[in-house]
Design a protein around this motif. Structure first.
Motif, PDB file in Angstrom:
ATOM      1  N   LYS A   1      36.705  44.499   6.785  1.00 55.16           N
ATOM      2  CA  LYS A   1      36.929  45.928   6.923  1.00 55.16           C
ATOM      3  C   LYS A   1      36.827  46.337   8.390  1.00 55.16           C
ATOM      4  O   LYS A   1      36.106  45.709   9.174  1.00 55.16           O
TER       5      LYS A   1
ATOM      6  N   PHE B   1      44.045  47.929   9.712  1.00 56.15           N
ATOM      7  CA  PHE B   1      43.880  49.133   8.917  1.00 56.15           C
ATOM      8  C   PHE B   1      42.457  49.656   9.083  1.00 56.15           C
ATOM      9  O   PHE B   1      41.488  48.960   8.772  1.00 56.15           O
TER      10      PHE B   1
ATOM     11  N   SER C   1      39.683  51.625   7.721  1.00 53.71           N
ATOM     12  CA  SER C   1      39.249  52.213   6.449  1.00 53.71           C
ATOM     13  C   SER C   1      38.091  53.187   6.631  1.00 53.71           C
ATOM     14  O   SER C   1      37.809  53.999   5.747  1.00 53.71           O
TER      15      SER C   1
ATOM     16  N   MET D   1      45.134  55.601   5.466  1.00 53.83           N
ATOM     17  CA  MET D   1      44.231  55.477   4.327  1.00 53.83           C
ATOM     18  C   MET D   1      44.947  55.808   3.025  1.00 53.83           C
ATOM     19  O   MET D   1      44.748  55.148   2.002  1.00 53.83           O
TER      20      MET D   1
ATOM     21  N   ASN E   1      46.909  52.976   1.853  1.00 50.47           N
ATOM     22  CA  ASN E   1      46.077  51.864   1.402  1.00 50.47           C
ATOM     23  C   ASN E   1      45.162  52.234   0.233  1.00 50.47           C
ATOM     24  O   ASN E   1      44.406  51.386  -0.247  1.00 50.47           O
TER      25      ASN E   1
ATOM     26  N   ARG F   1      42.512  54.219  -0.002  1.00 50.55           N
ATOM     27  CA  ARG F   1      41.071  54.437   0.182  1.00 50.55           C
ATOM     28  C   ARG F   1      40.776  54.782   1.639  1.00 50.55           C
ATOM     29  O   ARG F   1      41.579  54.523   2.528  1.00 50.55           O
ATOM     30  N   GLY F   2      39.570  55.359   1.840  1.00 46.69           N
ATOM     31  CA  GLY F   2      39.143  55.631   3.199  1.00 46.69           C
ATOM     32  C   GLY F   2      37.917  56.525   3.239  1.00 46.69           C
ATOM     33  O   GLY F   2      37.601  57.233   2.269  1.00 46.69           O
TER      34      GLY F   2
ATOM     35  N   ILE G   1      40.208  59.352  -0.457  1.00 46.90           N
ATOM     36  CA  ILE G   1      39.674  59.438   0.905  1.00 46.90           C
ATOM     37  C   ILE G   1      38.514  60.429   0.881  1.00 46.90           C
ATOM     38  O   ILE G   1      38.698  61.592   0.520  1.00 46.90           O
TER      39      ILE G   1
END
Length: 258
Positions: free
Chosen positions: A2, A86, A88, A133, A136, A138-139, A182
């Motif tokens: 991550k 990325f 996150s 996010m 992807n 999520r975040g 998010i």
């Protein structure tokens, strides 16, 4: 692995936040305003956490004309995209402190500089991070705010206004981005034992905000732990504020022991 992006992480609390994430095996991207400071901080992190993934970027909030430097933010995220990185977790630590801005004396341009940095610039970074996010699924975004959003101190009108506005922004983003998984939250420190504490011992010996209900003042690691909570331990928490000020926010006035 991550990746966390931490702004304003060459000194003080930003360093503690970066160290917390590196110690938990995150890759970390961090920013600072000056090339030499970023280079020194990156070298420090690499020495303390050998084998870790840590990279520093020079990022200023405003252009010379005082406008938000959106091009610089776009460039940072474009470089991360090119490298397949990325982010996150976004931690918005950088701020314009707006110290010594007196009513009747401070030019409006200086007042606006603080607002633009602490609210508008942070919004734009959040928007850029949230776009990735969303893609992807999520975040986590965490604002490093301040207990002065609720308790005013002298000659800091622009800073206090910006922190109040930042909390409104945090709640709005939490509502708008929740459907994309998010989460958006804020840590509200009070006084922190930074380098200013070490350089001005006589001032900090008697400053009222050091007299907390628990009898101690936060260190950077306390703030970093709060950020970590939001990033990794608060799956069902968004739009929340976590105050880390030894209880200063709950007392009507400090009880100063002679």
């Amino acid at each position: 692995m991550k990746t966390a992006l931490v702004t304003g992480a060459c000194i003080n609390t930003g360093v503690d936040i970066v160290e917390k994430f590196l110690s938990e095996n995150y890759a970390v991207i961090f920013t600072g305003r000056k090339t030499e400071n970023v280079a020194d901080a990156e070298l420090y992190y690499r020495k303390k956490f050998p084998g870790s993934s840590v990279s520093g970027y020079v990022l200023n909030s405003l252009t010379d004309s005082g406008e938000v430097d959106t091009d610089a933010v776009d460039k940072l995220f474009a470089e991360l995209d090119e490298k397949g990185i990325f982010v996150s977790v976004l931690v918005l630590n950088a701020a314009d402190q707006g110290i010594g801005q007196k009513v009747f004396e401070t030019p409006l341009v200086d007042f606006m500089r603080v607002i633009n940095t602490n609210v508008v610039w942070n919004y734009y970074i959040s928007e850029c991070a949230a776009r990735r996010m969303k893609d992807n699924g999520r975040g986590s975004i965490t604002f490093i705010n301040s207990n002065t959003a609720y308790r005013a101190i002298p000659d800091r009108a622009s800073y206090i206004a910006s922190k109040g506005g930042q909390l409104g922004l945090m709640r709005a983003l939490a509502l708008d981005l929740g459907k994309y998984n998010i989460r958006v939250n804020a840590v509200l420190p009070g006084m922190i034992k930074t380098d200013r504490w070490e350089k001005n011992p006589e001032f900090y010996e008697n400053v009222p905000s050091r007299f907390t209900p628990i009898g101690d003042v936060a260190v950077g690691a306390d703030i970093a732990d709060a950020v970590w909570y939001f990033a990794e331990c608060a799956r069902n928490t968004t739009g929340a504020e976590l105050v880390v000020d030894g209880g200063n926010n709950i007392q009507l006035y400090p009880i100063i022991k002679k």
